[in-house]
Design a protein around this motif. Structure first.
Motif, mmCIF file in Angstrom:
data_model
loop_
_atom_site.group_PDB
_atom_site.id
_atom_site.type_symbol
_atom_site.label_atom_id
_atom_site.label_comp_id
_atom_site.label_asym_id
_atom_site.label_seq_id
_atom_site.Cartn_x
_atom_site.Cartn_y
_atom_site.Cartn_z
ATOM 1 N N ARG A 34 0.984 -1.176 0.027
ATOM 2 C CA ARG A 34 0.086 -0.013 -0.069
ATOM 3 C C ARG A 34 0.864 1.195 0.037
ATOM 4 O O ARG A 34 1.916 1.214 0.679
ATOM 5 C CB ARG A 34 -0.948 0.128 1.292
ATOM 6 C CG ARG A 34 -2.020 -1.032 1.241
ATOM 7 C CD ARG A 34 -3.024 -0.835 2.402
ATOM 8 N NE ARG A 34 -2.186 -1.092 3.649
ATOM 9 C CZ ARG A 34 -2.852 -0.617 4.912
ATOM 10 N NH1 ARG A 34 -4.011 0.378 4.792
ATOM 11 N NH2 ARG A 34 -2.279 -0.568 5.977
ATOM 12 N N ARG A 35 0.500 2.182 -0.683
ATOM 13 C CA ARG A 35 1.147 3.586 -0.735
ATOM 14 C C ARG A 35 0.742 4.236 0.641
ATOM 15 O O ARG A 35 0.005 4.043 1.477
ATOM 16 C CB ARG A 35 0.589 4.376 -1.855
ATOM 17 C CG ARG A 35 0.902 3.823 -3.183
ATOM 18 C CD ARG A 35 0.676 5.074 -4.386
ATOM 19 N NE ARG A 35 -0.518 5.330 -4.537
ATOM 20 C CZ ARG A 35 -1.193 4.860 -5.283
ATOM 21 N NH1 ARG A 35 -1.099 3.781 -6.272
ATOM 22 N NH2 ARG A 35 -2.594 5.333 -5.429
ATOM 23 N N GLU A 38 -2.491 6.011 1.362
ATOM 24 C CA GLU A 38 -3.437 4.979 1.786
ATOM 25 C C GLU A 38 -3.582 4.637 2.971
ATOM 26 O O GLU A 38 -4.532 4.606 3.904
ATOM 27 C CB GLU A 38 -3.578 3.764 0.863
ATOM 28 C CG GLU A 38 -3.665 4.148 -0.791
ATOM 29 C CD GLU A 38 -3.570 2.674 -1.581
ATOM 30 O OE1 GLU A 38 -4.421 1.895 -1.378
ATOM 31 O OE2 GLU A 38 -2.560 2.614 -2.171
ATOM 32 N N LEU A 54 -3.347 15.230 -2.372
ATOM 33 C CA LEU A 54 -3.086 14.813 -3.734
ATOM 34 C C LEU A 54 -3.128 15.681 -4.631
ATOM 35 O O LEU A 54 -2.300 15.908 -5.608
ATOM 36 C CB LEU A 54 -4.052 13.506 -3.933
ATOM 37 C CG LEU A 54 -3.756 12.480 -3.269
ATOM 38 C CD1 LEU A 54 -5.033 11.434 -3.265
ATOM 39 C CD2 LEU A 54 -2.317 11.501 -3.620
ATOM 40 N N ASP A 103 -7.546 8.086 -7.937
ATOM 41 C CA ASP A 103 -6.311 7.617 -7.825
ATOM 42 C C ASP A 103 -5.457 8.390 -8.805
ATOM 43 O O ASP A 103 -5.516 7.735 -10.095
ATOM 44 C CB ASP A 103 -6.025 6.237 -7.634
ATOM 45 C CG ASP A 103 -4.462 5.867 -7.273
ATOM 46 O OD1 ASP A 103 -3.766 6.709 -7.555
ATOM 47 O OD2 ASP A 103 -4.382 4.830 -7.358
ATOM 48 N N LYS A 106 -3.115 6.017 -11.404
ATOM 49 C CA LYS A 106 -3.615 4.943 -12.547
ATOM 50 C C LYS A 106 -3.279 5.342 -13.736
ATOM 51 O O LYS A 106 -3.973 5.508 -14.755
ATOM 52 C CB LYS A 106 -5.006 4.913 -12.249
ATOM 53 C CG LYS A 106 -5.443 4.095 -11.158
ATOM 54 C CD LYS A 106 -5.162 2.713 -10.951
ATOM 55 C CE LYS A 106 -5.787 2.008 -9.601
ATOM 56 N NZ LYS A 106 -5.528 0.780 -9.321
ATOM 57 N N SER A 128 -13.029 8.986 -3.655
ATOM 58 C CA SER A 128 -13.098 7.647 -4.242
ATOM 59 C C SER A 128 -14.460 7.154 -3.924
ATOM 60 O O SER A 128 -15.153 6.604 -4.663
ATOM 61 C CB SER A 128 -12.111 6.632 -3.670
ATOM 62 O OG SER A 128 -10.770 7.077 -3.848
#
Length: 559
Positions: A34-35, A38, A54, A103, A106, A128
């Protein structure tokens, strides 16, 4: 150089150094599955806080769910692909596709969109959860979507459980609640996707039933709590510019809007019932091109006989059949066939369903005195060559149409009769003299609509002895659809007409003058080559266009 997410979150004051260290240790123990963002989100961050970070990290603007579209502007795109990659298409402008992403990393999925559709991609950030929720709304199962919208609308307080006058003051506000707006939009959009011609919203004692008419057959689709009936009714009445407060009298209205990627014209009718207002919405696709006679169901033999009467300089041609049998479509196709710059064509209709270039069209307005009869009187003073009257309903309209045909005009109109010969008796029952009918009528065509066998799942079957006996025909092979996604599991997709064309020649005129019975006229017409509705249906069964069940459903046994 792109700043790290941890530094941005620290700068915004959303996390502390200890939080980042703890998250890094956890990331290491998970072998980087996982980043960091996250992990911090799962530990302590709000979704909005991570989104803001972000946005700063990648310099991408944020879009709120209130700005999401009611429909996705892309077709043939996988719901699974969008859901897995947290992508929501927003709009298309100047060969640029605007998308919301949950995200921004992607990259492969975004590149795949760019390659597949050939658009430049403009990216926005969104939560999300909001993207997933909206994707479910647009693509998810119908039952899940409806349940969610009904629950949302109920939570907003958009229900009215009584019919008292105190409630009327709230109806307009309730009709503009987000939940009710989305619910009505989804009902209409689902109907467009299902190729429905009509939506029926029918209140009952315990619930409100929603049914769609697809290819002439009504199907149950959704149910709503009865407490939502007034709010949904008010929303539809607001869209169609009706009086929201009036719930005791029938009303008619019209909606022009964009649903399911199409410009749709909707004719709305409401009537009061003991459980509330019953609503029927007739959907007309304004983008539908004119259907030709061949596409309607004319074969070469029928076209040759029909062409022989529609190109005559004067006389009256009637199209007959019950409501919803495609009479208006045949009239439009007929006018399109003979339309030219040398002829002036005027129509009077209720309502004007499709706009035809090069033709003067009038819409009946009974409230101001513009009826079929009054309009027809003025039309004949406009020097027309061809006149189309939407329907002959009474002696006054029939008499004016007959006299227009006598004075050198070609008249097209419709009547409600079961077969072609029955139109002659119907005119005389109205009070039109038999010698006038004999002098002016040049052709009558009865028609019905039957469902087409689905081309994707049609299967060949051997005709049973019972089928051959029922049809009085030696048929060996018939076709049926087994049901697939293309036809919504019905085995049918689309409709086609079957016809019965009575050409009024000298022998038929003699029978009219003698006031012969419908049976006598029909027998003579058959002996002269008229193909009955049942016989035309059998021809379409033999060609694999429709089924035995459909033809038997819409035709009567020949007497």
């Amino acid at each position: 150089m792109t700043r790290k997410i941890g530094q941005i979150l620290l700068g915004l004051g959303y996390v502390k150094e200890a939080d980042i260290e703890k998250a890094l240790e956890l990331q290491k123990s998970e072998a980087g599955k996982r980043r960091l963002g996250e992990i911090l989100r799962d530990m302590l961050l709000k979704e909005e806080e991570l989104l803001q970070a972000l946005s700063l990290q990648f310099n991408i603007p944020i879009i709120s769910e209130n700005e999401f579209p009611q429909a996705v502007p892309l077709e043939k795109i996988s719901f699974a692909f969008l859901k897995e990659n947290l992508i929501l298409p927003l709009s298309i402008s100047d060969k640029t596709l605007n998308i919301a992403v949950g995200d921004p990393l992607k990259n492969e999925a975004i590149a795949s969109l760019r390659t597949s559709f050939g658009y430049d991609i403009n990216i926005f950030l969104a939560k999300s959860s909001a993207i997933l929720g909206h994707l479910e709304l647009l693509y998810g199962s119908r039952e899940a979507v409806m349940l969610r919208l009904i629950e949302d609308a109920t939570e907003e307080g958009t229900v009215i459980t009584t019919g008292t006058t105190e409630d009327v003051g709230h109806l307009k506000d309730l009709a503009q609640e987000k939940g009710v707006i989305q619910l009505v939009n989804v009902i209409i959009e689902n109907a467009v996707k299902d190729r429905a011609s009509d939506i029926h919203i029918e209140p009952g004692e315990r619930n409100v039933r929603v049914r769609y008419r697809v290819d002439g057959i009504l199907y149950d689709k959704e149910q709503m709590p009865v407490a939502m009936q007034a709010a949904v009714s008010s929303r539809i009445k607001l869209l169609s510019q009706m009086n929201i407060a009036e719930r005791r009298l029938p009303q008619d209205g019209r909606i022009k809007s964009h649903f399911g990627g199409k410009d749709i014209d909707i004719r709305v009718s409401t009537i009061p019932t003991i459980y509330g207002e019953s609503i029927v919405m007739r959907l007309l696709d304004r983008e539908t091109s004119f259907i030709t006679l061949t596409e309607i169901g004319f074969d070469d033999m029928l076209i040759e006989r029909y062409e022989g009467i529609i190109h005559k300089p004067y006389g009256m041609i009637l199209i007959t059949g019950p409501t919803g049998s495609g009479k208006t479509t045949t009239l439009y196709a007929s006018l399109d066939r003979i339309n030219s710059s040398e002829k002036k064509i005027i129509t009077i209709e209720e309502p004007v369903e499709y706009l035809m270039p090069g033709i003067n069209q009038i819409q009946v307005r009974p409230k101001i005195g513009l009826t079929f009869a009054s309009g027809l009187r003025h039309i004949v003073r406009q020097d027309p060559d061809i006149i189309m009257v939407g329907e002959i309903r009474d002696l006054e309209t029939g008499g004016i149409a007959i006299h227009a045909a006598l004075t050198g005009h070609l008249i097209f109109s419709t009547l409600h009769t079961n077969d072609a010969p029955g139109a002659i008796a119907r005119l005389m029952d109205m009070g039109v003299e038999n010698y006038l009918v004999s002098s002016t009528l040049i052709g009558v065509m009865a028609q019905r609509l039957v469902r087409r066998v689905c081309p994707e799942c049609k299967e060949k079957h051997a005709a049973t002895a019972e089928v051959r006996a029922e049809l009085s025909e030696d048929i060996n092979i018939i076709w049926k659809g087994k049901g697939c996604g293309n036809c919504l599991g019905t085995g049918y997709r689309g409709r086609i007409a079957i016809f019965e064309l009575l050409v009024v020649d000298d022998e038929i005129r003699d029978l009219v003058m003698r006031r012969a019975t419908v049976r006598e006229i029909k027998d003579k017409a058959i002996s002269l080559g008229m193909r009955t509705l049942r016989q035309d249906g059998i021809e379409k069964i033999k060609k694999g266009i429709t089924t035995v069940d459909e033809v038997l459903r819409v035709t009567q046994l020949e007497l």
